[in-house]
Scaffold this motif. Structure first.
Motif, PDB file in Angstrom:
ATOM      1  N   ASP A  68      69.532  61.252  48.552  1.00 43.85           N
ATOM      2  CA  ASP A  68      69.647  61.107  50.001  1.00 43.85           C
ATOM      3  C   ASP A  68      69.064  62.301  50.746  1.00 43.85           C
ATOM      4  N   THR A  69      68.108  63.001  50.132  1.00 36.07           N
ATOM      5  CA  THR A  69      67.487  64.149  50.775  1.00 36.07           C
ATOM      6  C   THR A  69      66.531  63.655  51.851  1.00 36.07           C
ATOM      7  N   ALA A  70      66.979  63.733  53.087  1.00 33.88           N
ATOM      8  CA  ALA A  70      66.158  63.262  54.199  1.00 33.88           C
ATOM      9  C   ALA A  70      64.999  64.227  54.444  1.00 33.88           C
ATOM     10  N   ASN A  71      63.888  63.681  54.900  1.00 34.73           N
ATOM     11  CA  ASN A  71      62.764  64.510  55.325  1.00 34.73           C
ATOM     12  C   ASN A  71      62.774  64.564  56.849  1.00 34.73           C
ATOM     13  N   SER A  72      61.703  64.997  57.470  1.00 35.78           N
ATOM     14  CA  SER A  72      61.722  65.149  58.927  1.00 35.78           C
ATOM     15  C   SER A  72      61.736  63.828  59.684  1.00 35.78           C
ATOM     16  N   THR A  73      61.639  62.684  58.990  1.00 38.44           N
ATOM     17  CA  THR A  73      61.833  61.390  59.660  1.00 38.44           C
ATOM     18  C   THR A  73      63.327  61.111  59.851  1.00 38.44           C
ATOM     19  N   GLY A  74      64.161  61.882  59.156  1.00 37.11           N
ATOM     20  CA  GLY A  74      65.607  61.658  59.194  1.00 37.11           C
ATOM     21  C   GLY A  74      66.088  60.750  58.071  1.00 37.11           C
ATOM     22  N   ARG A  75      65.148  60.285  57.240  1.00 38.30           N
ATOM     23  CA  ARG A  75      65.488  59.394  56.122  1.00 38.30           C
ATOM     24  C   ARG A  75      64.813  59.886  54.851  1.00 38.30           C
ATOM     25  N   PRO A  76      65.342  59.495  53.691  1.00 35.61           N
ATOM     26  CA  PRO A  76      64.645  59.833  52.441  1.00 35.61           C
ATOM     27  C   PRO A  76      63.434  58.916  52.238  1.00 35.61           C
ATOM     28  N   ALA A  77      62.428  59.438  51.547  1.00 36.38           N
ATOM     29  CA  ALA A  77      61.257  58.626  51.204  1.00 36.38           C
ATOM     30  C   ALA A  77      61.673  57.560  50.199  1.00 36.38           C
ATOM     31  N   LEU A  78      61.169  56.347  50.383  1.00 34.03           N
ATOM     32  CA  LEU A  78      61.535  55.214  49.531  1.00 34.03           C
ATOM     33  C   LEU A  78      60.278  54.625  48.899  1.00 34.03           C
ATOM     34  N   LEU A  79      60.213  54.656  47.572  1.00 30.85           N
ATOM     35  CA  LEU A  79      59.086  54.099  46.826  1.00 30.85           C
ATOM     36  C   LEU A  79      59.391  52.661  46.446  1.00 30.85           C
ATOM     37  N   THR A  80      58.430  51.760  46.696  1.00 32.19           N
ATOM     38  CA  THR A  80      58.566  50.349  46.332  1.00 32.19           C
ATOM     39  C   THR A  80      57.326  49.919  45.556  1.00 32.19           C
ATOM     40  N   CYS A  81      57.440  48.772  44.904  1.00 36.14           N
ATOM     41  CA  CYS A  81      56.346  48.245  44.087  1.00 36.14           C
ATOM     42  C   CYS A  81      56.235  46.747  44.333  1.00 36.14           C
ATOM     43  N   THR A  82      55.011  46.277  44.528  1.00 37.45           N
ATOM     44  CA  THR A  82      54.772  44.844  44.701  1.00 37.45           C
ATOM     45  C   THR A  82      53.670  44.407  43.744  1.00 37.45           C
TER      46      THR A  82
END
Length: 157
Positions: A32-46
């Motif tokens: 849950d380490t937020a970056n400067s967007t206020g949210r954590p980076a989320l990796l997805t795969c399609t």
């Protein structure tokens, strides 16, 4: 409905084995380490996860616009190690591969990468393999290094 009930009744090991045989994506190293967007980076795969179809795409969300980063992958995962304010979760016991060139998050705070499974380094990926992916980036606004969650991806023919 009966098929769903039957699948729920399977032992967990059998159900997981069936998922691996069919390919799949599973998150790990969720932090849950937020970056400067206020949210954590989320990796997805399609995509189909098929080596032959070669249509797998990685996308990272919630990365500050203008931040540069690199997708990377390896054969092993490990307990998280702090890197900047992020968590590195892919082990260097085998090779760790970077997918170049580096990418920059757009105004939508996303960055993407089509895995070319026919070219190095992704050409090392074979049907039935499970590889672990993450995104490492320099937060343009805070100056800190950070990472996304990890994805365990099992590929099929």
């Amino acid at each position: 409905m009966k098929a769903k009930l039957f699948l729920l009744a399977l032992p967990a090991a059998l159900a997981l084995g069936a998922l691996a045989a069919a390919g799949g994506v599973q998150q790990f190293c969720v932090h849950d380490t937020a970056n400067s967007t206020g949210r954590p980076a989320l990796l997805t795969c399609t995509g189909s996860l098929s080596v032959w179809q070669n249509d797998t795409c990685l996308t990272v969300h919630n990365v500050p616009a203008g931040s540069a980063g690199v997708f990377f992958f390896g054969r092993d995962r490990m307990d998280p190690v702090t890197i900047g304010v992020g968590k590195l979760c892919i082990s260097g016991t085998g090779n760790v591969y970077r997918i170049l060139p580096a990418t920059v998050a757009g105004r939508d705070c996303c960055a993407g990468c089509n895995l070319d499974l026919k070219s190095y380094p992704a050409a090392v990926i074979q049907p039935g393999d499970t590889w672990y992916f993450q995104f490492l980036f320099a937060d343009r606004d805070s100056g800190e290094r950070n990472t996304s969650n990890g994805l365990a991806v099992t590929f099929v023919r």
